[in-house]
Design a protein around this motif. Structure first.
Motif, mmCIF file in Angstrom:
data_model
loop_
_atom_site.group_PDB
_atom_site.id
_atom_site.type_symbol
_atom_site.label_atom_id
_atom_site.label_comp_id
_atom_site.label_asym_id
_atom_site.label_seq_id
_atom_site.Cartn_x
_atom_site.Cartn_y
_atom_site.Cartn_z
ATOM 1 N N ILE A 24 -91.967 78.295 -93.161
ATOM 2 C CA ILE A 24 -90.897 77.800 -93.224
ATOM 3 C C ILE A 24 -90.607 76.492 -92.874
ATOM 4 C CG2 ILE A 24 -88.771 77.708 -91.755
ATOM 5 C CD1 ILE A 24 -89.376 80.581 -91.272
ATOM 6 N N ARG A 25 -91.504 75.744 -92.240
ATOM 7 C CA ARG A 25 -91.625 74.324 -91.944
ATOM 8 C C ARG A 25 -92.109 73.746 -93.523
ATOM 9 N NH1 ARG A 25 -94.192 75.299 -87.288
ATOM 10 N NH2 ARG A 25 -96.198 74.942 -88.360
ATOM 11 N N TYR A 26 -93.031 74.309 -94.169
ATOM 12 C CA TYR A 26 -93.380 73.597 -95.399
ATOM 13 C C TYR A 26 -92.385 73.746 -96.397
ATOM 14 C CZ TYR A 26 -96.592 71.856 -98.652
ATOM 15 O OH TYR A 26 -97.291 70.995 -99.620
ATOM 16 N N ALA A 27 -91.852 74.978 -96.550
ATOM 17 C CA ALA A 27 -90.657 75.083 -97.432
ATOM 18 C C ALA A 27 -89.601 74.101 -97.332
ATOM 19 C CB ALA A 27 -90.164 76.581 -97.330
ATOM 20 N N SER A 31 -88.696 71.420 -100.356
ATOM 21 C CA SER A 31 -87.472 71.495 -100.852
ATOM 22 C C SER A 31 -86.703 70.152 -100.902
ATOM 23 C CB SER A 31 -86.578 72.861 -100.234
ATOM 24 O OG SER A 31 -86.465 72.630 -98.853
ATOM 25 N N GLN A 32 -86.829 69.543 -99.681
ATOM 26 C CA GLN A 32 -86.303 68.232 -99.349
ATOM 27 C C GLN A 32 -86.917 67.052 -100.323
ATOM 28 O OE1 GLN A 32 -85.540 67.167 -95.304
ATOM 29 N NE2 GLN A 32 -85.565 69.106 -94.789
ATOM 30 N N LYS A 33 -88.001 67.410 -100.517
ATOM 31 C CA LYS A 33 -88.868 66.263 -101.168
ATOM 32 C C LYS A 33 -88.293 66.332 -102.839
ATOM 33 C CE LYS A 33 -91.356 63.708 -98.336
ATOM 34 N NZ LYS A 33 -91.082 62.475 -98.546
ATOM 35 N N LEU A 34 -88.398 67.773 -103.097
ATOM 36 C CA LEU A 34 -88.218 67.841 -104.439
ATOM 37 C C LEU A 34 -86.662 68.261 -105.253
ATOM 38 C CD1 LEU A 34 -91.423 69.942 -105.246
ATOM 39 C CD2 LEU A 34 -91.206 67.490 -105.370
ATOM 40 N N GLU A 35 -85.834 68.364 -103.989
ATOM 41 C CA GLU A 35 -84.229 68.590 -104.162
ATOM 42 C C GLU A 35 -84.081 70.170 -104.815
ATOM 43 O OE1 GLU A 35 -82.764 65.353 -106.314
ATOM 44 O OE2 GLU A 35 -83.100 63.855 -104.804
ATOM 45 N N THR A 36 -84.945 71.049 -104.294
ATOM 46 C CA THR A 36 -84.870 72.136 -104.547
ATOM 47 C C THR A 36 -83.199 73.076 -104.360
ATOM 48 O OG1 THR A 36 -87.095 72.778 -104.286
ATOM 49 C CG2 THR A 36 -85.626 74.516 -104.345
ATOM 50 N N ASP A 37 -82.905 73.805 -105.341
ATOM 51 C CA ASP A 37 -81.368 74.207 -105.015
ATOM 52 C C ASP A 37 -81.315 75.317 -104.195
ATOM 53 O OD1 ASP A 37 -80.688 72.263 -106.998
ATOM 54 O OD2 ASP A 37 -80.711 73.781 -108.612
ATOM 55 N N LYS A 38 -82.337 76.181 -104.090
ATOM 56 C CA LYS A 38 -82.155 77.182 -103.305
ATOM 57 C C LYS A 38 -83.557 78.104 -102.832
ATOM 58 C CE LYS A 38 -80.292 82.280 -103.760
ATOM 59 N NZ LYS A 38 -79.646 83.062 -104.978
ATOM 60 N N VAL A 76 -84.454 80.799 -87.179
ATOM 61 C CA VAL A 76 -85.596 80.006 -87.254
ATOM 62 C C VAL A 76 -85.433 78.830 -88.599
ATOM 63 C CG1 VAL A 76 -88.198 79.717 -87.637
ATOM 64 C CG2 VAL A 76 -87.405 81.476 -86.414
ATOM 65 N N VAL A 77 -84.923 79.547 -89.398
ATOM 66 C CA VAL A 77 -84.644 78.839 -90.597
ATOM 67 C C VAL A 77 -83.660 77.558 -90.454
ATOM 68 C CG1 VAL A 77 -83.518 79.039 -93.196
ATOM 69 C CG2 VAL A 77 -85.307 80.499 -92.166
ATOM 70 N N SER A 78 -82.616 78.050 -89.986
ATOM 71 C CA SER A 78 -81.433 77.054 -89.664
ATOM 72 C C SER A 78 -81.869 75.899 -88.821
ATOM 73 C CB SER A 78 -80.499 77.832 -88.645
ATOM 74 O OG SER A 78 -80.691 78.537 -87.414
ATOM 75 N N ASN A 79 -83.079 75.938 -88.178
ATOM 76 C CA ASN A 79 -83.470 74.816 -87.354
ATOM 77 C C ASN A 79 -84.270 73.946 -88.272
ATOM 78 O OD1 ASN A 79 -82.620 75.580 -84.621
ATOM 79 N ND2 ASN A 79 -84.318 76.775 -84.626
ATOM 80 N N HIS A 80 -84.513 74.500 -89.420
ATOM 81 C CA HIS A 80 -85.422 73.440 -90.240
ATOM 82 C C HIS A 80 -84.749 73.027 -91.753
ATOM 83 C CE1 HIS A 80 -89.277 74.062 -88.045
ATOM 84 N NE2 HIS A 80 -88.660 75.162 -87.875
ATOM 85 N N PHE A 81 -83.733 73.472 -91.838
ATOM 86 C CA PHE A 81 -83.125 73.168 -93.288
ATOM 87 C C PHE A 81 -81.629 72.632 -93.126
ATOM 88 C CE2 PHE A 81 -86.209 76.041 -94.733
ATOM 89 C CZ PHE A 81 -86.337 75.815 -96.007
ATOM 90 N N LYS A 82 -81.587 71.666 -94.139
ATOM 91 C CA LYS A 82 -80.283 70.912 -94.202
ATOM 92 C C LYS A 82 -79.404 71.969 -94.822
ATOM 93 C CE LYS A 82 -82.294 66.160 -94.068
ATOM 94 N NZ LYS A 82 -82.685 64.988 -94.929
ATOM 95 N N LYS A 83 -77.903 71.647 -94.348
ATOM 96 C CA LYS A 83 -76.768 72.286 -95.121
ATOM 97 C C LYS A 83 -76.701 72.254 -96.613
ATOM 98 C CE LYS A 83 -74.063 72.558 -90.914
ATOM 99 N NZ LYS A 83 -72.620 72.271 -90.263
ATOM 100 N N GLN A 84 -77.225 71.016 -97.169
ATOM 101 C CA GLN A 84 -76.884 71.018 -98.600
ATOM 102 C C GLN A 84 -78.034 71.819 -99.373
ATOM 103 O OE1 GLN A 84 -77.829 68.425 -96.368
ATOM 104 N NE2 GLN A 84 -79.248 66.965 -97.420
ATOM 105 N N ILE A 85 -79.146 72.566 -98.763
ATOM 106 C CA ILE A 85 -80.040 73.105 -99.314
ATOM 107 C C ILE A 85 -79.554 74.646 -99.076
ATOM 108 C CG2 ILE A 85 -82.477 73.934 -99.398
ATOM 109 C CD1 ILE A 85 -83.342 71.255 -98.814
ATOM 110 N N LYS A 86 -79.312 75.575 -100.227
ATOM 111 C CA LYS A 86 -78.937 76.915 -99.932
ATOM 112 C C LYS A 86 -79.783 77.772 -99.573
ATOM 113 C CE LYS A 86 -76.413 80.550 -102.258
ATOM 114 N NZ LYS A 86 -76.032 80.975 -103.610
ATOM 115 N N THR A 87 -79.939 78.464 -98.487
ATOM 116 C CA THR A 87 -80.803 79.112 -98.056
ATOM 117 C C THR A 87 -80.308 80.857 -97.885
ATOM 118 O OG1 THR A 87 -80.282 78.900 -95.779
ATOM 119 C CG2 THR A 87 -82.402 77.707 -96.656
#
Length: 301
Positions: A24-27, A31-38, A76-87
């Motif tokens: 989860i941390r690596y994803a 995703s933030q580095k590569l601007e992944t959509d989802k 767990v996911v919500s603690n690591h992902f910014k809102k602009q990335i759809k999870t």
């Protein structure tokens, strides 16, 4: 030149063990580095691991268990992902083979990259990770426990085939996107050599031929051969290609390995299939991206 947009959708395979946190941390980092959509997180449950599914005592067991697991993963996911990335978090229960559920999900959701956790020193004989690695219709990424959340240098392993073009372009796009350095490693297929060991003279002739081909290879990217260093070494007979590539990555102090070689990953008799399976079994600390030979995949070739 295509861009990093190819990594629009990532799938992260979870198993509710400690390595999930690393995944989860690596994803999140990637995703933030590569601007992944989802990003989709999936956990497949084997039905035979549950209490008697025919029992009246557990009428809502599957649905309640799925809900509980999804809530746990989401927290767990919500603690690591910014809102602009759809999870998205999903659980699947399979009566037969959980790997089939994931393989079909990858195909249905048109996943670009599938992340698989790799526990240290674990061969995972018979585990569904082997089947996913072989059959999934997406590129793969093996994530070790506690990977470094940094990519300053990438090693791209190539054999100058068409799939190498895909891997080289992916490496180049990632390097450009995150301002990382890039180095190549030539994969020498010793199975095609007439002699088990090359003399100094034949090795020199082979390297000269390779350098000529490499010059032509990088020209299609508008580069000179001096722009990106490429290591050329005839593999020792006692060391697998995967081991040699990984050794080169350690010597170059890279944080990501990207593989591009002809052959199907589903066949361990092919060069890429053999390398993929060896990497899956190896104890390693560097994430490894495997470019699958998927004929119907859009965008790249």
């Amino acid at each position: 030149m295509q861009t990093i947009k190819n990594l629009d959708t990532m799938l992260v395979c979870l198993d509710l063990t400690d390595i999930d946190h690393s995944l989860i941390r690596y994803a999140s980092f990637l995703s933030q580095k590569l601007e992944t959509d989802k990003i989709i997180f999936i956990h497949a449950i084997q039905a035979y691991d549950l209490p008697d599914k025919g029992s009246k005592k557990y009428p809502d067991l599957k649905s309640s268990l799925s809900k509980t697991i999804e809530e746990e993963i989401n927290s767990v996911v919500s603690n690591h992902f910014k809102k602009q990335i759809k999870t998205e978090v999903t659980t699947k229960i399979e009566d037969e083979d959980a790997s089939n559920v994931i393989i079909e999900f990858i195909k249905k959701e048109n996943v670009d990259l599938t992340l698989i956790g790799q526990k240290a020193g674990e061969k995972r004989e018979g585990h569904y990770g082997h089947k996913i690695a072989a059959k999934a219709q997406s590129d793969l990424m093996f994530i070790p426990e506690d990977p470094e959340l940094s990519i300053e240098k990438i090693l791209c392993a190539i054999d100058l085939s068409k799939l190498s073009v895909k891997a080289f372009r992916r490496s180049l796009d990632i390097a450009n996107a995150i301002n990382a350095e890039m180095v190549c490693q030539y994969i020498f297929d010793s199975s095609k050599s007439y002699f088990p060991a090359a003399t100094n003279r034949t090795s020199s002739a082979m390297e000269k031929q390779f350098r000529k081909k490499y010059n032509k290879f990088v020209k299609q990217f508008g580069l000179k051969p001096t722009d990106i260093k490429c290591r050329y070494e005839v593999n020792e007979t006692m060391k697998s290609q995967a081991e040699k590539i990984y050794q080169s990555a350690e010597e170059e102090n890279t944080q990501l390995i990207i593989i591009g070689s002809k052959g199907q990953t589903s066949s361990i008799t092919s060069l890429l299939g053999n390398i993929t399976e060896n990497f899956r079994r190896m104890k390693k600390q560097i994430p490894i991206m495997i470019m699958k030979n998927i004929k119907d995949k859009r965008k790249w070739i």
